[in-house]
Scaffold this motif. Sequence first.
Motif, short mmCIF file in Angstrom:
data_model
loop_
_atom_site.label_atom_id
_atom_site.label_comp_id
_atom_site.label_asym_id
_atom_site.label_seq_id
_atom_site.Cartn_x
_atom_site.Cartn_y
_atom_site.Cartn_z
N LEU A 340 0.86 -1.18 0.00
CA LEU A 340 0.00 0.00 0.00
C LEU A 340 0.90 1.23 0.00
CD1 LEU A 340 -2.75 1.49 0.45
CD2 LEU A 340 -2.31 1.23 2.90
N THR A 341 0.78 2.06 -1.04
CA THR A 341 1.54 3.30 -1.13
C THR A 341 0.59 4.48 -1.00
OG1 THR A 341 3.08 2.21 -2.63
CG2 THR A 341 3.21 4.61 -2.48
N ILE A 342 0.96 5.46 -0.19
CA ILE A 342 0.08 6.59 0.10
C ILE A 342 0.72 7.88 -0.38
CG2 ILE A 342 -1.08 7.92 1.90
CD1 ILE A 342 -1.17 5.39 3.59
N TRP A 343 -0.04 8.63 -1.19
CA TRP A 343 0.33 10.01 -1.53
C TRP A 343 -0.69 10.94 -0.89
CZ3 TRP A 343 1.02 6.02 -4.93
CH2 TRP A 343 2.25 5.94 -5.59
N THR A 344 -0.26 12.15 -0.56
CA THR A 344 -1.21 13.09 0.03
C THR A 344 -0.78 14.53 -0.19
OG1 THR A 344 -2.46 13.61 2.05
CG2 THR A 344 -0.10 13.16 2.30
N THR A 345 -1.72 15.43 -0.02
CA THR A 345 -1.43 16.85 -0.01
C THR A 345 -1.37 17.39 1.41
OG1 THR A 345 -3.80 17.30 -0.21
CG2 THR A 345 -2.52 17.25 -2.25
N GLU A 346 -1.58 16.51 2.39
CA GLU A 346 -1.62 16.90 3.80
C GLU A 346 -0.21 16.98 4.41
OE1 GLU A 346 -4.16 17.69 6.03
OE2 GLU A 346 -5.32 17.92 4.20
N PRO A 347 -0.05 17.78 5.47
CA PRO A 347 1.26 17.90 6.10
C PRO A 347 1.56 16.82 7.13
CG PRO A 347 -0.26 19.44 7.12
CD PRO A 347 -1.01 18.79 5.99
N GLY A 348 0.54 16.06 7.56
CA GLY A 348 0.75 15.09 8.62
C GLY A 348 0.14 13.74 8.32
N LEU A 349 0.61 12.73 9.05
CA LEU A 349 0.09 11.37 8.94
C LEU A 349 -0.01 10.78 10.34
CD1 LEU A 349 -0.58 8.91 6.97
CD2 LEU A 349 1.78 8.19 7.41
N GLN A 350 -1.22 10.44 10.76
CA GLN A 350 -1.41 9.77 12.04
C GLN A 350 -1.32 8.27 11.82
OE1 GLN A 350 -1.99 11.48 14.93
NE2 GLN A 350 -2.52 9.85 16.37
N PHE A 351 -0.36 7.64 12.47
CA PHE A 351 -0.21 6.18 12.42
C PHE A 351 -0.73 5.62 13.73
CE2 PHE A 351 3.14 2.69 13.28
CZ PHE A 351 2.22 1.69 13.01
N TYR A 352 -1.80 4.83 13.65
CA TYR A 352 -2.40 4.20 14.81
C TYR A 352 -2.33 2.69 14.62
CZ TYR A 352 -6.10 2.45 17.90
OH TYR A 352 -6.82 1.73 18.83
N SER A 353 -1.70 2.00 15.55
CA SER A 353 -1.42 0.57 15.39
C SER A 353 -2.49 -0.34 15.99
CB SER A 353 -0.04 0.24 15.97
OG SER A 353 0.09 0.69 17.31
N GLY A 354 -3.71 0.16 16.12
CA GLY A 354 -4.81 -0.68 16.59
C GLY A 354 -4.66 -1.12 18.02
N ASN A 355 -4.15 -0.21 18.87
CA ASN A 355 -3.79 -0.58 20.24
C ASN A 355 -4.97 -0.92 21.13
OD1 ASN A 355 -1.32 0.38 19.23
ND2 ASN A 355 -1.78 2.44 19.96
N PHE A 356 -6.14 -0.34 20.82
CA PHE A 356 -7.28 -0.50 21.72
C PHE A 356 -8.31 -1.52 21.23
CE2 PHE A 356 -5.57 3.81 22.36
CZ PHE A 356 -5.14 3.65 23.68
N LEU A 357 -7.97 -2.26 20.17
CA LEU A 357 -8.79 -3.41 19.79
C LEU A 357 -8.56 -4.50 20.85
CD1 LEU A 357 -8.02 -3.53 15.96
CD2 LEU A 357 -9.99 -2.48 17.10
N ASP A 358 -9.63 -4.99 21.46
CA ASP A 358 -9.46 -5.82 22.66
C ASP A 358 -10.15 -7.17 22.60
OD1 ASP A 358 -12.09 -5.07 22.84
OD2 ASP A 358 -11.90 -3.98 24.74
N GLY A 359 -10.56 -7.60 21.41
CA GLY A 359 -11.19 -8.91 21.31
C GLY A 359 -12.68 -8.91 21.54
N THR A 360 -13.29 -7.74 21.74
CA THR A 360 -14.73 -7.66 21.98
C THR A 360 -15.52 -7.31 20.72
OG1 THR A 360 -14.60 -5.32 22.64
CG2 THR A 360 -14.33 -6.97 24.37
N ILE A 361 -14.82 -7.01 19.62
CA ILE A 361 -15.48 -6.62 18.38
C ILE A 361 -15.45 -7.78 17.38
CG2 ILE A 361 -15.29 -5.12 16.36
CD1 ILE A 361 -14.28 -2.92 18.17
N VAL A 362 -16.61 -8.07 16.79
CA VAL A 362 -16.71 -9.10 15.76
C VAL A 362 -16.79 -8.40 14.40
CG1 VAL A 362 -18.04 -11.03 14.84
CG2 VAL A 362 -17.87 -10.67 17.32
N GLY A 363 -15.88 -8.76 13.48
CA GLY A 363 -15.78 -8.07 12.20
C GLY A 363 -16.63 -8.68 11.09
N THR A 364 -16.42 -8.20 9.87
CA THR A 364 -17.23 -8.61 8.73
C THR A 364 -17.14 -10.10 8.43
OG1 THR A 364 -15.37 -7.87 7.35
CG2 THR A 364 -17.23 -6.38 7.55
N SER A 365 -16.02 -10.72 8.76
CA SER A 365 -15.84 -12.15 8.49
C SER A 365 -16.35 -13.04 9.61
CB SER A 365 -14.35 -12.45 8.27
OG SER A 365 -13.62 -12.16 9.46
N GLY A 366 -16.83 -12.42 10.71
CA GLY A 366 -17.25 -13.19 11.87
C GLY A 366 -16.14 -13.46 12.86
N ARG A 367 -14.93 -12.98 12.57
CA ARG A 367 -13.80 -13.15 13.48
C ARG A 367 -13.69 -11.94 14.40
NH1 ARG A 367 -11.51 -14.41 8.35
NH2 ARG A 367 -11.14 -16.65 8.05
#
Length: 412
Positions: A340-367
């Motif tokens: 995945l390559t990202i281009w942007t006109t913005e000055p910043g990029l927030q990188f969030y590594s999914g730290n608060f996913l805690d096993g209580t959410i069921v996603g589109t695949s049922g996992r």
Amino acid sequence: MRERPTLPLFTAPALRRRWPLVAVVSVGVLAGGAAVPAAAGDDSGGGSGSDASTTVEPFGTAPDGTPVERWTLANGDMTIRVLTYGGVIQTLEVPDQHGEVDNVVLGFADVAGYASDADPYFGSLIGRYGNRIAGGQFELDGTTYQLPLNDGPNTLHGGPVGFDDQVWTATPVGDEDVAALRLELVSPAGDQGFPGTLSTAVTYTLDDERRLSVHYEATTDAPTVVNLTQHTYWNLSGEGTGTINDHHLRIDASAYTPVDETLIPTGEIAPVEGTPFDFRESTAIGERIRESDQQLLYGQGYDHNWVLDRDDDGARPGSDAEDPLEEAAELHDPESGRTLTIWTTEPGLQFYSGNFLDGTIVGTSGRTYRQGDGLALETQHFPDSPNQPGFPSTELRPGEVYDSTTVFELGD
């Protein structure tokens, strides 16, 4: 470094001036629903165009009873599904190096998931102000504005009822070469405490080069602050397959903005050299994420804004740059071979590594999703900019146009 993409943008000429900001993504998803004739648009898209299509189907209702639509944009071997609720990118499917097609974004199977308090902004359009505002308060032209708090002592992503919880109006604007969908929303003055009536349009454009363009536009009838972004969570191995710690990430940034214990920037622009935040060379996300660095402890991982190394001024309001789209980051998954390559006109990029996913959410695949099962790369202006005079301005005034683009391109 890859060649900068040139993308067809379905926007009115009057809305192509200030705040140049754009987003592009490559995708592949199964099409469904009733066919919708594409509106006339720019015919400069590449490829034969024979596979570009836009379809729509009903997809339940919002909590207030408003009908929600699901639009499918397909082009070649790419497909995405977009909900009018929150402008959500629900699924994004693309082949890997062996031709196997997977959905590579996290999400829910129905509207109820996105409308619940448990939703961590999966795939949503974020506004009026992406990221955090300290104390939910800022001053503009001598007036202090108080926003509702929804992240401890701060306001996050526009407040408790942000753009991610609104039903947008959708119009197909593609042609035979590209699939494109324009989403529109009017936020009245006082919405979540923000001044000015803000009229916003976001266009998703899918071409046959595995790129999805997300183009943001906004105007206001009174001075206000704006910081729009897209909050897709990526897992290039496939949704629900586990951790992204083995993904390799490069961010074209020599500095980042350190935060306090509530994840509000201190105002410092600090060098990344010698820290776990140095991603100038492609590095496995999990390589340094468990180091005893105070900044990592505050975020329980990465949840920070990187100051992108740009050749221009970062596309601040009033910038004269005609096409300041620059490469910002690259994410690679060795297992699937997807990049995945990202281009942007913005000055910043927030990188969030999914730290608060805690096993209580069921996603589109049922996992279920656990910590680190997906990551967000949000192109944006900096967090808390209305309270940080040293940061690029996020003020928007009558007669000005917020105009932003970010490009996510998927290759194998």
